[in-house]
Structure formats: structure tokens, C-alpha cells
Design a protein around this motif. Structure first.
Motif, PDB file in Angstrom:
ATOM      1  N   ASP A  15       4.768  23.905 -10.398  1.00 15.26           N
ATOM      2  CA  ASP A  15       4.943  24.541 -11.692  1.00 15.26           C
ATOM      3  C   ASP A  15       4.738  26.054 -11.570  1.00 15.26           C
ATOM      4  N   HIS A  16       3.756  26.462 -10.762  1.00 13.15           N
ATOM      5  CA  HIS A  16       3.501  27.900 -10.546  1.00 13.15           C
ATOM      6  C   HIS A  16       4.725  28.579  -9.966  1.00 13.15           C
ATOM      7  N   ILE A  17       5.342  27.919  -8.981  1.00 11.18           N
ATOM      8  CA  ILE A  17       6.510  28.529  -8.330  1.00 11.18           C
ATOM      9  C   ILE A  17       7.613  28.723  -9.363  1.00 11.18           C
ATOM     10  N   ILE A  27       3.939  38.574   4.604  1.00 13.21           N
ATOM     11  CA  ILE A  27       4.325  37.676   3.510  1.00 13.21           C
ATOM     12  C   ILE A  27       3.016  37.145   2.947  1.00 13.21           C
ATOM     13  N   ASN A  28       2.760  37.400   1.670  1.00 13.52           N
ATOM     14  CA  ASN A  28       1.463  37.001   1.128  1.00 13.52           C
ATOM     15  C   ASN A  28       1.451  35.528   0.704  1.00 13.52           C
ATOM     16  N   ALA A  29       0.231  35.025   0.460  1.00  7.95           N
ATOM     17  CA  ALA A  29       0.013  33.600   0.198  1.00  7.95           C
ATOM     18  C   ALA A  29       0.766  33.081  -1.031  1.00  7.95           C
ATOM     19  N   MET A  30       1.490  31.974  -0.864  1.00  6.35           N
ATOM     20  CA  MET A  30       2.215  31.384  -2.000  1.00  6.35           C
ATOM     21  C   MET A  30       2.296  29.871  -1.952  1.00  6.35           C
ATOM     22  N   THR A  31       1.917  29.267  -0.841  1.00  5.38           N
ATOM     23  CA  THR A  31       2.269  27.866  -0.668  1.00  5.38           C
ATOM     24  C   THR A  31       1.055  26.951  -0.750  1.00  5.38           C
ATOM     25  N   LEU A  64      -9.649  34.853   1.768  1.00  2.00           N
ATOM     26  CA  LEU A  64     -10.400  34.173   0.713  1.00  2.00           C
ATOM     27  C   LEU A  64      -9.933  34.775  -0.607  1.00  2.00           C
ATOM     28  N   HIS A  65      -9.295  33.974  -1.468  1.00  3.46           N
ATOM     29  CA  HIS A  65      -8.789  34.584  -2.701  1.00  3.46           C
ATOM     30  C   HIS A  65      -9.765  34.458  -3.858  1.00  3.46           C
ATOM     31  N   LEU A  66      -9.800  35.531  -4.642  1.00  2.00           N
ATOM     32  CA  LEU A  66     -10.663  35.604  -5.835  1.00  2.00           C
ATOM     33  C   LEU A  66      -9.753  35.356  -7.043  1.00  2.00           C
ATOM     34  N   GLY A 103       0.369  44.116 -12.000  1.00  3.42           N
ATOM     35  CA  GLY A 103       1.684  44.737 -12.165  1.00  3.42           C
ATOM     36  C   GLY A 103       2.819  43.989 -11.500  1.00  3.42           C
ATOM     37  N   GLY A 104       2.486  42.939 -10.747  1.00  7.86           N
ATOM     38  CA  GLY A 104       3.525  42.110 -10.149  1.00  7.86           C
ATOM     39  C   GLY A 104       3.429  40.719 -10.750  1.00  7.86           C
ATOM     40  N   THR A 105       3.315  39.717  -9.902  1.00 11.43           N
ATOM     41  CA  THR A 105       3.137  38.350 -10.398  1.00 11.43           C
ATOM     42  C   THR A 105       1.884  38.315 -11.267  1.00 11.43           C
TER      43      THR A 105
HETATM   44  C1  FNR Z   1       0.600  33.034  -5.252  1.00 14.83           C
HETATM   45  N1  FNR Z   1      -0.551  33.699  -4.830  1.00 14.83           N
HETATM   46  C2  FNR Z   1      -1.524  33.017  -4.122  1.00 14.83           C
HETATM   47  N2  FNR Z   1      -2.565  33.687  -3.553  1.00 14.83           N
HETATM   48  C3  FNR Z   1      -3.492  33.044  -2.815  1.00 14.83           C
HETATM   49  O1  FNR Z   1      -4.377  33.694  -2.281  1.00 14.83           O
HETATM   50  N3  FNR Z   1      -3.416  31.685  -2.641  1.00 14.83           N
HETATM   51  C4  FNR Z   1      -2.419  30.943  -3.180  1.00 14.83           C
HETATM   52  O2  FNR Z   1      -2.366  29.725  -2.998  1.00 14.83           O
HETATM   53  C5  FNR Z   1      -1.420  31.616  -3.959  1.00 14.83           C
HETATM   54  N4  FNR Z   1      -0.387  30.925  -4.540  1.00 14.83           N
HETATM   55  C6  FNR Z   1       0.666  31.622  -5.123  1.00 14.83           C
HETATM   56  C7  FNR Z   1       1.803  30.938  -5.544  1.00 14.83           C
HETATM   57  C8  FNR Z   1       2.884  31.622  -6.078  1.00 14.83           C
HETATM   58  C9  FNR Z   1       4.091  30.869  -6.528  1.00 14.83           C
HETATM   59  C10 FNR Z   1       2.838  33.049  -6.169  1.00 14.83           C
HETATM   60  C11 FNR Z   1       4.009  33.843  -6.713  1.00 14.83           C
HETATM   61  C12 FNR Z   1       1.706  33.722  -5.774  1.00 14.83           C
HETATM   62  C13 FNR Z   1      -0.758  35.135  -5.136  1.00 14.83           C
HETATM   63  C14 FNR Z   1      -0.046  36.065  -4.171  1.00 14.83           C
HETATM   64  O3  FNR Z   1      -0.500  35.914  -2.843  1.00 14.83           O
HETATM   65  C15 FNR Z   1      -0.231  37.536  -4.601  1.00 14.83           C
HETATM   66  O4  FNR Z   1      -1.587  37.881  -4.527  1.00 14.83           O
HETATM   67  C16 FNR Z   1       0.245  37.775  -6.030  1.00 14.83           C
HETATM   68  O5  FNR Z   1       1.393  36.999  -6.285  1.00 14.83           O
HETATM   69  C17 FNR Z   1       0.594  39.241  -6.263  1.00 14.83           C
HETATM   70  O6  FNR Z   1       1.632  39.672  -5.410  1.00 14.83           O
HETATM   71  P1  FNR Z   1       3.173  39.789  -5.877  1.00 14.83           P
HETATM   72  O7  FNR Z   1       3.671  38.404  -6.168  1.00 14.83           O
HETATM   73  O8  FNR Z   1       3.181  40.621  -7.119  1.00 14.83           O
HETATM   74  O9  FNR Z   1       3.868  40.393  -4.697  1.00 14.83           O
END
Ligand code: FNR
Length: 342
Positions: A9-11, A60-64, A146-148, A212-214
């Protein structure tokens, strides 16, 4: 809703909500240099994050997060893109795979697809040292993110409400892990006191993950009836966060992320003191809507554009970009003035 369903759903919502472009990069302007004395062919993009060498200051930052088939597919595609373009890559939260071992292959695929890559493991700030070790081992990670995510948790009715002892847990991770720990925001930015305190407990790399982004408040609010809309405009922009980071008096590397869309955003981030920049939403959108080949093309274009910008600015390395003169305008200027940042 299951963790996997929530992440899918987030994606979808991230793609729909798109990027807000309120990161502050438009407030930062380079001053033209008529005689830069540079040679495009001699520009080096080599960069280091926590002692790890990258051929360009891009990851490529964390998304999955979440696990499941879609995570596995995205992880494989992103890892192949990272291998082809030689950029770093973070996986999304591995908590699903820590809790259910059958989800592990959704993450292990990353190391299989990119055996020599610089790969970051990822868990939320509730992670224990044992969980962090498992996450690192699972993908033979070179660093641990480690995400906050305090605000995202607060916006979710089923989210956490207790955020105590976070510094203590982070300190244990820094002391107990054999790889660098990157403490990362997810789109709300960081102020200099937080970065300073993280440095004092041994953290050597932070990703300021600016506003300012996602926008996870928007994404979560759109998914539910009961909305906490006051968090939709909450956070420190990416440029303000970078300025906050620039006045920290400690040995700590700053990574830029939050709304990065282009080589220009990246060049501005590096000029404001970041050692590298992470792209999440922008890359996801290209991958999902236009495919893997297009994302490879896009990243190669960013690399080329960055070299062009550095040639114009008289900077032969990312480090030299920090000496390039720039003007800070608008909200970012007001932020810096009121926070006493020159
Ligand atoms: C994320 N982000 C994220 N960050 C993290 O640390 N662990 C995670 O599991 C996720 N999951 C995730 C899913 C999706 C669909 C998105 C778009 C983003 C956050 C991401 O790494 C980043 O910090 C933020 O999205 C801000 O960067 P952008 O998207 O503005 O480039």
C-alpha cells in the motif's frame, strides 16, 4: 492489515502522492564561475560513506520493507540496477524477514544479484542488537541503516507510541555491530542537536532524510478515515537539515536524502556538506512506471550531469564542491538566520 500488505500500500500511495518538491533546493543557487579551470575527463566522483568506497556519491535509499513476492522482485530489480550503475543500495526494513524466516529470500536476493555491491541493511529504531546482527548477516551488508520514524508511527493507529530508550539502543548497535551504523530519518529531517548527540554516542554517519520529498504523513493519512493532517507539513526541509548538519562540531558524515530528483539537487547537497545523496521515491517511480532499463539510463544520466555541473563549478571532486560559493535564499535562508547558522 499484514505488514506485507501495508508496505505494498505504501508503494502505491508513494507513487500516487508523488514528490512534493518542498525540499528547499530551489533556495540554493550556485554562483557562476567563468574560469573554472576543470577538465570533464578528470572529474572524479569517488566517494566514501563510513569508510566504504563508492564510485559515485549516489545510493538507492531504502524502500523494500514488508517481504513477499513484490519486495523480492523490487529488491532483485534494484540490486541489478545498482550493480549495473555501481551505486550503493539500501534494502527496506527487514523486520518481516526477522520475524518470519520464509521472508528472508526477499532480501537475500539482493546479495545474490549484486555480490560485490555496497549494500545497507535496514531496521527501525526499535531494533535490538541481535535483530540488527541478523539483518546484516542476511544480506552480508556493508553497513546498517537504522531508521527513525516517530511521526509515521504516530500517524498510524496501530503504530508505536513509546519512543523511550532510543539513544541507548543506538549506542548498543554502534558498539556491537561490526559494520558502520547509519542513523536515518525518513522525510522529517534532523536538527543539529540530534546529530551532535548521535555523534556523542559513537554514530559516524547520519542520513538527514529531510522534508520535501516522499511524505509518509500524507501517505498514511490518505489510507485512513481518522486523519492527523497536522503532521502533513511537519518536518525540517532537506536543505535546512543539511545546514543544521553543517554546524555540528563532531566527526560525523552527513548523507542527503528527502526529495532528491536530479544531479542539480545532488550537487547542491554535496556543496552543503553531504558526502553522498540517497534517492528513493524518484527511482521507485521510474522503475515501476518505466522499467529497469530506464532507471539504469536515468542513474547514468545523473552521474554524467553531476560531472557536467562539477566541471562548470570548478570542482574536480565531491569534496571540492564544499568550497564552491553559493547563495541561500527564501525559507532556507530564514531558517538558517533564525537558527544562527552562517
Ligand atoms: C521508504 N522509505 C523507507 N525507509 C526506511 O528506512 N525503511 C523502509 O522500509 C522504507 N520504506 C519505504 C517505502 C517506500 C515505498 C518509500 C517511497 C520510501 C523512506 C526512504 O528511504 C526515504 O527516506 C524517503 O522516501 C525520502 O526520500 P525520497 O523518497 O523523497 O527520495
Amino acid at each position: 492489515m499484514s505488514r506485507t500488505a501495508r508496505k505494498l500500500d505504501h508503494i502505491n500511495h508513494a507513487l500516487l502522492t508523488g514528490q512534493a518538491n518542498t525540499h528547499g533546493f530551489e533556495d540554493v543557487m550556485f554562483i557562476h564561475n567563468s574560469i573554472p579551470e576543470t577538465n570533464y575527463d578528470e572529474i572524479s566522483l569517488t566517494s566514501k560513506i563510513g569508510g566504504l568506497s563508492l564510485s559515485s556519491p549516489i545510493f538507492i535509499n531504502a524502500m523494500t520493507g514488508g517481504g513477499g513476492e513484490q519486495t523480492k522482485k523490487l529488491n532483485q530489480q534494484l540490486a541489478e540496477v545498482a550493480a549495473e550503475t555501481k551505486v550503493g543500495m539500501a534494502v527496506g526494513s527487514q523486520m518481516a524477514a526477522i520475524k518470519e524466516s520464509e521472508q528472508r529470500e526477499s532480501y537475500e536476493i539482493v546479495r545474490k544479484s549484486h555480490p560485490d555491491g555496497i549494500i545497507f541493511a535496514n531496521l527501525g529504531s526499535e531494533a535490538t542488537l541481535d535483530q540488527a546482527k541478523m539483518a546484516v548477516d542476511m544480506i552480508e551488508a556493508n553497513a546498517f541503516q537504522l531508521h527513525l520514524n516517530v511521526i509515521q508511527e504516530l500517524v498510524m493507529p496501530e503504530g508505536d507510541r513509546n519512543f523511550t530508550d532510543t539513544y541507548k539502543r543506538i549506542e548498543k548497535l554502534v558498539q556491537g555491530l561490526e559494520v558502520p551504523v547509519i542513523v536515518k530519518e525518513v522525510g522529517y529531517g534532523m536538527n543539529n542537536q540530534i546529530i551532535q548527540r548521535l555523534a556523542s554516542i559513537g554514530v559516524r554517519v547520519v542520513d538527514i532524510g529531510g522534508f520535501g520529498g516522499t511524505n509518509f504523513s500524507k501517505i498514511e493519512n490518505e489510507r485512513r478515515q481518522q486523519k492527523l493532517n497536522y503532521f502533513n507539513n511537519w518536518g525540517i526541509t532537506t536543505t535546512a537539515s543539511l545546514l543544521e548538519g553543517s554546524v555540528v562540531d563532531a566527526e560525523i558524515e552527513i548523507l542527503a536524502s528527502g526529495g532528491l530528483q536530479s544531479a542539480m539537487d545532488l550537487a547542491k547537497s554535496l556543496a552543503l556538506g553531504a558526502v553522498a545523496g540517497g534517492f528513493a521515491g524518484r527511482f521507485l517511480k521510474v522503475l515501476v512506471e518505466e522499467g529497469q532499463e530506464k532507471l539504469i539510463e536515468d542513474i547514468n544520466q545523473i552521474i554524467n550531469d553531476l560531472k557536467m555541473l562539477m566541471t562548470a563549478l570548478g570542482a574536480s571532486s565531491p569534496k571540492e564542491l564544499t568550497n564552491v560559493p553559493l547563495i541561500v535564499l527564501g525559507d532556507t535562508f530564514h531558517w538558517a538566520t533564525q537558527r544562527g547558522i552562517d
